[in-house]
Design a protein around this motif. Structure first.
Motif, mmCIF file in Angstrom:
data_model
loop_
_atom_site.group_PDB
_atom_site.id
_atom_site.type_symbol
_atom_site.label_atom_id
_atom_site.label_comp_id
_atom_site.label_asym_id
_atom_site.label_seq_id
_atom_site.Cartn_x
_atom_site.Cartn_y
_atom_site.Cartn_z
ATOM 1 N N ASN A 1 -1.641 3.911 10.509
ATOM 2 C CA ASN A 1 -0.295 3.304 10.305
ATOM 3 C C ASN A 1 -0.187 1.994 10.745
ATOM 4 N N LYS A 2 -0.443 1.732 12.002
ATOM 5 C CA LYS A 2 -0.570 0.440 12.770
ATOM 6 C C LYS A 2 -1.579 -0.585 12.095
ATOM 7 N N ILE A 3 -2.669 -0.022 11.509
ATOM 8 C CA ILE A 3 -3.551 -0.964 10.643
ATOM 9 C C ILE A 3 -2.721 -1.541 9.445
ATOM 10 N N LEU A 4 -2.178 -0.439 8.804
ATOM 11 C CA LEU A 4 -1.590 -0.904 7.460
ATOM 12 C C LEU A 4 -0.356 -1.657 7.826
ATOM 13 N N GLU A 5 0.282 -1.526 8.942
ATOM 14 C CA GLU A 5 1.390 -2.390 9.203
ATOM 15 C C GLU A 5 0.969 -3.688 9.551
ATOM 16 N N LYS B 1 5.843 0.137 7.310
ATOM 17 C CA LYS B 1 5.770 1.094 8.460
ATOM 18 C C LYS B 1 5.782 2.499 8.340
ATOM 19 N N ASN B 2 4.965 3.319 9.077
ATOM 20 C CA ASN B 2 4.947 4.973 8.887
ATOM 21 C C ASN B 2 4.597 5.263 7.515
ATOM 22 N N VAL B 3 3.605 4.768 6.745
ATOM 23 C CA VAL B 3 3.170 4.983 5.418
ATOM 24 C C VAL B 3 2.615 6.410 5.503
ATOM 25 N N VAL C 1 -8.161 9.387 -2.350
ATOM 26 C CA VAL C 1 -8.590 8.209 -1.556
ATOM 27 C C VAL C 1 -7.557 7.278 -1.959
ATOM 28 N N LYS C 2 -6.821 6.625 -0.889
ATOM 29 C CA LYS C 2 -5.850 5.887 -1.018
ATOM 30 C C LYS C 2 -6.150 4.291 -0.109
ATOM 31 N N TYR C 3 -7.098 4.506 0.643
ATOM 32 C CA TYR C 3 -7.437 3.296 1.362
ATOM 33 C C TYR C 3 -8.800 3.538 2.087
ATOM 34 N N LEU C 4 -9.402 2.457 2.201
ATOM 35 C CA LEU C 4 -10.545 2.429 3.180
ATOM 36 C C LEU C 4 -10.416 1.391 4.287
ATOM 37 N N ILE C 5 -10.698 2.013 5.481
ATOM 38 C CA ILE C 5 -10.576 1.152 6.583
ATOM 39 C C ILE C 5 -11.873 0.887 6.995
ATOM 40 N N LYS D 1 -12.022 -6.437 14.315
ATOM 41 C CA LYS D 1 -10.589 -5.695 14.248
ATOM 42 C C LYS D 1 -10.752 -4.800 12.897
ATOM 43 N N TRP D 2 -9.970 -3.896 12.633
ATOM 44 C CA TRP D 2 -10.020 -2.931 11.515
ATOM 45 C C TRP D 2 -9.218 -3.606 10.414
ATOM 46 N N LYS D 3 -9.874 -3.548 9.171
ATOM 47 C CA LYS D 3 -9.501 -4.240 8.011
ATOM 48 C C LYS D 3 -9.237 -3.132 7.002
ATOM 49 N N VAL D 4 -8.367 -3.376 5.819
ATOM 50 C CA VAL D 4 -8.337 -2.430 4.962
ATOM 51 C C VAL D 4 -8.638 -2.839 3.576
ATOM 52 N N LYS D 5 -9.164 -1.820 2.585
ATOM 53 C CA LYS D 5 -9.433 -2.021 1.153
ATOM 54 C C LYS D 5 -8.597 -1.077 0.484
ATOM 55 N N LEU D 6 -7.715 -1.594 -0.406
ATOM 56 C CA LEU D 6 -6.678 -0.871 -1.301
ATOM 57 C C LEU D 6 -7.257 -0.210 -2.511
ATOM 58 N N LYS D 7 -6.650 0.868 -2.663
ATOM 59 C CA LYS D 7 -6.608 1.618 -3.932
ATOM 60 C C LYS D 7 -5.322 1.417 -4.739
ATOM 61 N N LEU D 8 -4.962 1.656 -5.878
ATOM 62 C CA LEU D 8 -3.772 1.262 -6.643
ATOM 63 C C LEU D 8 -2.743 2.130 -5.933
ATOM 64 N N ASN D 9 -2.711 3.441 -5.812
ATOM 65 C CA ASN D 9 -1.736 4.178 -5.417
ATOM 66 C C ASN D 9 -1.644 3.987 -4.026
ATOM 67 N N GLY D 10 -2.416 3.625 -3.365
ATOM 68 C CA GLY D 10 -1.955 3.211 -1.888
ATOM 69 C C GLY D 10 -1.153 2.239 -1.640
ATOM 70 N N ALA D 11 -1.699 1.013 -2.601
ATOM 71 C CA ALA D 11 -0.683 -0.266 -2.547
ATOM 72 C C ALA D 11 0.854 0.271 -2.987
ATOM 73 N N LYS D 12 1.002 1.035 -3.983
ATOM 74 C CA LYS D 12 2.227 1.752 -4.189
ATOM 75 C C LYS D 12 2.945 2.163 -3.039
ATOM 76 N N ASP D 13 2.272 3.032 -2.556
ATOM 77 C CA ASP D 13 2.891 3.733 -1.049
ATOM 78 C C ASP D 13 3.426 2.630 -0.069
ATOM 79 N N LEU D 14 2.760 1.473 0.031
ATOM 80 C CA LEU D 14 2.882 0.431 0.947
ATOM 81 C C LEU D 14 4.046 -0.344 0.374
ATOM 82 N N MET D 15 4.156 -0.509 -0.940
ATOM 83 C CA MET D 15 5.464 -1.318 -1.377
ATOM 84 C C MET D 15 6.532 -0.302 -1.201
#
Length: 480
Positions: free
Chosen positions: A61-65, A71-73, A99-103, A111-125
């Motif tokens: 959650n912290k990485i995504l934020e 927040k609190n995805v 699979v919604k993300y790859l960290i 530092k930790w980074k993120v790769k996105l999939k489509l539904n993961g991005a929808k959750d983020l928004m």
């Protein structure tokens, strides 16, 4: 699919499935709670994801934020982390049965980074993402549907000012609807000064008639884990029955004194439980204290003793901190520590306590590595000739192990609740950079002690600070 370098290692069947109705992982074909048919989950091989605890949820959650502002995805969801082989430490994050993300740990940026999939991005928004977003024209959306392509500068309406080259970005249309995700090939500053050219290499883009519905949310992980256990009860019963049968049959066939090698890890704990159920308590349980164990592991040995009413024999090898002065820094290609601190004390114990062979039940699983997958289920230890190893949970996945431990209410090592994948020596050279950063963060005094040894060695051999900082000490051949 991902731009990080991945080595696909096929070891065996990927067991993971999902009940979309209950929103829990499954190991069988049907959910044993609601009766729904299990749905496949596509993973990168070997596909042995581990169960995520609250620490993991908070960490991701912290990485995504930090990356996207949401927040609190992941709150209220069961998450699994699928470690994938490659040149960087990386995990596919499974949520809602996909699979919604790859960290991944970016060693250059530390530092930790993120790769996105489509539904993961929808959750983020949905959770309020406001960073790394590019808005494109609606007619560009129609053009990019159902095809691979790139977002070009003329098609962009707006963009946030925090995009760096090689960042993953969320692509939205003029109505702020998520339509794609991709890799930024330029920064926000570059985009400002561009009139044409490629801005985003699209990885995933919406197709016609796509329907997305997030999975069920639980009040807490305890509730979710309980349902997961019940949803897999029959499968776990079957695996337990087969493992106990293997232990009994192997013992009847070999008829030698029995020993269980207990490491303080989850796999050896399951093996111990199964062996106790199969053969009772008239067995030797051995723990090797290398002198490099976490306090949590030593406490877990005591917890297991109390819980099962057994006595665990503790073995101790030679002092690592003295031997490192003699042998030098251990490495992936120079594993003297394993021989001196682990194998030698075990060899001595076996030679002194067993006239003939000893049958040792060991918690090795084939999904842990390609090397382990090549082992025979019953084999003689090449280093300790009197030790016959038998592997009751050889065909179990990590999820089988975790569901079994939760069902049994077993006293597992609490390091797993701090995001640890592996339980063992705190400074093992097999670690990845992300793991080292975690130990630095969670156990600063332990790591400082080890860094002092590394620094003294580096100064003596003119290796420089980068040899320590970049983890090059993990390879002997990089000390030239």
């Amino acid at each position: 699919m991902w731009e990080v370098i991945i080595m696909k290692t096929y070891i065996g069947k990927i067991h993971l499935k999902w009940c979309k109705n209950c929103n829990v992982p499954l190991l069988g074909r049907v959910c044993e709670v609601c009766g729904s048919k299990a749905e496949e989950v596509k993973l990168t091989p070997p596909g042995d994801p581990r169960l995520g605890f609250q620490y993991d949820m908070d960490f991701i959650n912290k990485i995504l934020e930090e990356e996207f502002g949401a927040k609190n995805v992941l709150n209220g969801k069961i998450i699994l982390l699928n470690k994938i082989p490659g040149n960087e430490e990386a995990y596919e994050i499974i949520v809602d049965g996909e699979v919604k993300y790859l960290i991944y740990f970016d060693e250059d940026k530390e530092k930790w980074k993120v790769k996105l999939k489509l539904n993961g991005a929808k959750d983020l928004m949905e959770k309020g993402a406001y960073k790394k977003i590019i808005k494109i024209k609606n007619d560009v959306v129609e053009f990019l549907k159902n095809r691979k392509g790139s977002v070009l500068r003329p098609g962009i309406v707006e963009f946030t000012d925090d995009i760096e080259e090689k960042d993953d970005v969320i692509i939205v249309d003029e109505n702020d609807r998520v339509v794609g995700v991709g890799l930024a090939v330029v920064s926000s500053e570059d985009i400002k000064n561009m009139e044409k050219g490629k801005v985003v290499k699209v990885r995933f883009f919406i197709k016609d008639n796509e329907d997305y519905k997030p999975g069920k949310i639980y009040d807490n992980l305890e509730e979710a884990f309980d349902l997961m256990v019940r949803a897999n009860e029959g499968v776990i019963d079957n695996y337990e029955r087969n493992a106990i049968g293997f232990i009994k049959n192997t013992y009847e066939k070999i008829k030698k004194p029995v020993m269980v090698a207990f490491s303080g890890g989850k796999d050896s704990l399951v093996t111990l439980i199964l062996t106790l159920k199969a053969l009772g308590k008239d067995i030797d349980v051995v723990f090797i204290d290398t002198g490099l164990e976490f306090e949590e592991t030593l406490k877990n040995v005591e917890d297991v003793e109390r819980h099962y009413g057994i006595k665990i024999i503790r073995l101790r090898g030679e002092n690592f901190w003295e031997k490192v002065k003699e042998y030098g820094i251990p490495a992936r290609d120079y594993r003297w520590c394993s021989e001196i601190c682990k194998l030698e004390p075990l060899k001595k114990f076996i030679e002194e306590n067993y006239e003939d062979d000893v049958l040792s039940f060991v918690g090795i699983r084939k999904y842990e590595s390609f090397n382990r997958a090549t082992k025979k289920r019953i084999h003689r230890n090449t280093y300790i000739k009197k030790q016959i190893n038998a592997l009751p949970i050889f065909h179990w996945s990590s999820l089988h192990v975790w569901i079994y431990l939760l069902r049994e209410k077993a006293p597992y090592n609490k390091l797993y609740e701090k995001g640890f994948d592996r339980i063992g020596c705190f400074m093992c050279p097999a670690m990845e950079m992300g793991e080292m950063n975690k130990i630095k963060r969670e156990f600063p005094k332990l790591w400082e002690k080890w860094e002092n040894v590394l620094r003294e060695y580096a100064e003596k051999h003119n290796l420089g600070e980068g040899w320590i900082k970049k983890g090059l000490w993990r390879w002997k051949h990089k000390r030239q």
